[in-house]
Design an enzyme around this catalytic site. Structure first.
Site, PDB file in Angstrom:
ATOM      1  N   ARG A  25       0.615  -1.338  -0.223  1.00  0.00           N
ATOM      2  CA  ARG A  25      -0.003   0.022  -0.133  1.00  0.00           C
ATOM      3  C   ARG A  25       0.907   1.367   0.095  1.00  0.00           C
ATOM      4  NH1 ARG A  25      -0.494   2.747   4.495  1.00  0.00           N
ATOM      5  NH2 ARG A  25       0.272   1.017   5.719  1.00  0.00           N
ATOM      6  N   GLU A  63       1.235   4.511  24.312  1.00  0.00           N
ATOM      7  CA  GLU A  63       0.183   4.163  23.280  1.00  0.00           C
ATOM      8  C   GLU A  63      -0.707   3.497  23.897  1.00  0.00           C
ATOM      9  OE1 GLU A  63       0.413   2.883  18.790  1.00  0.00           O
ATOM     10  OE2 GLU A  63       1.327   1.540  20.368  1.00  0.00           O
ATOM     11  N   TRP A  85       2.128   8.579  15.977  1.00  0.00           N
ATOM     12  CA  TRP A  85       0.735   8.526  14.881  1.00  0.00           C
ATOM     13  C   TRP A  85       0.815   9.735  14.289  1.00  0.00           C
ATOM     14  CZ3 TRP A  85      -2.965   5.116  13.954  1.00  0.00           C
ATOM     15  CH2 TRP A  85      -3.176   3.810  14.562  1.00  0.00           C
ATOM     16  N   TYR A 127      -8.394   2.248  17.118  1.00  0.00           N
ATOM     17  CA  TYR A 127      -8.423   1.302  18.177  1.00  0.00           C
ATOM     18  C   TYR A 127      -9.256   1.795  19.351  1.00  0.00           C
ATOM     19  CZ  TYR A 127      -4.451  -0.863  15.840  1.00  0.00           C
ATOM     20  OH  TYR A 127      -3.515  -1.366  14.919  1.00  0.00           O
ATOM     21  N   ARG A 160     -15.046 -16.985  25.404  1.00  0.00           N
ATOM     22  CA  ARG A 160     -15.430 -16.037  24.602  1.00  0.00           C
ATOM     23  C   ARG A 160     -14.837 -14.590  25.331  1.00  0.00           C
ATOM     24  NH1 ARG A 160     -21.918 -17.218  24.279  1.00  0.00           N
ATOM     25  NH2 ARG A 160     -21.629 -19.348  23.397  1.00  0.00           N
ATOM     26  N   CYS A 179      -4.116  -3.360  13.020  1.00  0.00           N
ATOM     27  CA  CYS A 179      -3.127  -4.334  12.695  1.00  0.00           C
ATOM     28  C   CYS A 179      -3.048  -5.170  13.728  1.00  0.00           C
ATOM     29  CB  CYS A 179      -1.747  -3.707  12.570  1.00  0.00           C
ATOM     30  SG  CYS A 179      -1.338  -2.283  11.127  1.00  0.00           S
ATOM     31  N   ARG A 200      -2.980  -9.004  11.896  1.00  0.00           N
ATOM     32  CA  ARG A 200      -3.089  -9.176  10.610  1.00  0.00           C
ATOM     33  C   ARG A 200      -2.104  -8.551   9.749  1.00  0.00           C
ATOM     34  NH1 ARG A 200      -3.838  -4.895   7.520  1.00  0.00           N
ATOM     35  NH2 ARG A 200      -4.229  -2.779   8.449  1.00  0.00           N
ATOM     36  N   ASP A 203       4.441  -5.112  10.887  1.00  0.00           N
ATOM     37  CA  ASP A 203       5.799  -4.482  10.417  1.00  0.00           C
ATOM     38  C   ASP A 203       6.968  -5.064  11.515  1.00  0.00           C
ATOM     39  OD1 ASP A 203       7.920  -2.893  10.133  1.00  0.00           O
ATOM     40  OD2 ASP A 203       6.957  -0.980  10.263  1.00  0.00           O
ATOM     41  N   ASN A 211       4.339  -3.554  19.496  1.00  0.00           N
ATOM     42  CA  ASN A 211       2.868  -4.374  19.815  1.00  0.00           C
ATOM     43  C   ASN A 211       3.225  -5.269  20.872  1.00  0.00           C
ATOM     44  OD1 ASN A 211       2.693  -4.485  16.420  1.00  0.00           O
ATOM     45  ND2 ASN A 211       1.962  -2.823  17.624  1.00  0.00           N
ATOM     46  N   LEU A 242       8.742  -6.961   6.130  1.00  0.00           N
ATOM     47  CA  LEU A 242      10.137  -6.268   6.424  1.00  0.00           C
ATOM     48  C   LEU A 242       9.932  -5.225   5.256  1.00  0.00           C
ATOM     49  CD1 LEU A 242      12.675  -5.672   8.139  1.00  0.00           C
ATOM     50  CD2 LEU A 242      13.784  -7.100   6.252  1.00  0.00           C
TER      51      LEU A 242
END
Length: 298
Positions: A25, A63, A85, A127, A160, A179, A200, A203, A211, A242
């Protein structure tokens, strides 16, 4: 026994050696693998904050705390000296106005001018909006995080206990679709809280270390809120990539030997998930290699 960080380094090496060249993208291009996994045992206090380069863990925790507020505007982040961001609203501003404002000047205007921040600092329903204020078709607002905590306390054997951010009806309005999009929790009979994070899009050089740190910080908070102890953190990456302008940085990181993982703990017991501050997190014995700089692909 292999060092836990070897899971990350092995994955990074696989991307370099056999990643599929793809046009992405951003136009930068990537080397991509599909379907990777890593597992870390948090029960001793050790956490997967990488040591082969310095990870600015306080920024990652800030974050995560911002996500938990339900916030969607970078002004709140900038007030906390978090700039990760800015790229997306800055790009939108430049394209819309034709003004080649520097990042520093753009951030200062967002900080100084509430009206400017409301117009140009907004990221859309990203998010935090989905985690804390998911709007149902019936008009009801759902706080997924509160639901997770309630289940951990009152129905810990449930299958659940999860939350996610992939709200199909609002994806188009987001600066960046989620992500790290689904978190699921499991409570063992010994009272250990484990987490699986499904990502999903990953990076691997810049995003994944952040993350992991943010997800583990959240796991510690949720465990404390439910009177549990941390168990395993399991990460599942779908498109693990990458960027092609990160290849030399990846090679540099692979040349470094991992050091002992640090420990993370909460210094205080907070009454609510909404009460935590970055000062509540203590990271001990963190002795990483120097940071590795790389550009974010927007």
């Amino acid at each position: 026994m292999r060092h836990p960080e070897s899971q990350y380094l092995d994955m990074l090496a696989r991307v370099l050696e056999s990643g599929d060249p793809r046009v992405d993208r951003t136009g930068v291009g990537t080397l991509s693998l599909f379907g990777e996994m890593a597992r870390f045992d948090l029960s001793s206090g050790q956490v997967p904050i990488l040591t082969t380069k310095k990870v600015f863990w306080k920024t990652a925790v800030k974050e995560m705390l911002w996500f938990l507020t339900g916030g969607t505007n970078i002004r709140e982040l900038l007030q906390d000296n978090v700039r990760i961001w800015t790229d997306w609203p800055l790009q939108k501003y430049r394209q819309a106005t034709g003004h080649d404002l520097s990042q520093a000047d753009f951030e200062q205007r967002v900080l100084d001018d509430e009206a400017f921040a409301a117009q140009w600092g907004e990221l859309g329903p990203v998010y935090g909006k989905q985690w804390r204020r998911w709007l149902g078709a019936d008009g009801k607002v759902h706080d997924q995080i509160a639901g997770v905590i309630h289940s951990l306390r009152h129905n810990p054997s449930s299958r659940r206990i999860l939350f996610h951010g992939w709200n199909v009806s609002e994806i188009e309005g987001m600066a960046l679709p989620p992500c790290h999009l689904l978190y699921q929790y499991h409570v063992s009979s010994q009272g250990r809280l484990s987490c699986i994070l499904y990502q999903r899009s990953a990076d691997i050089l810049l995003g994944v270390p952040f993350n992991w740190t943010g997800a583990v910080a959240l796991q510690l908070m949720l465990a404390q809120q439910a009177g549990l102890t941390p168990g395993d953190f399991v990460w599942m990456g779908a498109d693990v990539h990458l960027y092609k302008n990160h290849v030399e940085q990846a090679r540099e990181q692979l040349s470094r030997a991992p050091r002992p993982l640090p420990r993370m703990r909460l210094a205080v017991q907070r009454d609510s998930i909404d009460d935590y501050r970055v000062e509540d997190f203590v990271v001990e014995d963190y002795d990483p290699h120097p940071p590795i700089k790389a550009d974010v692909a927007v």
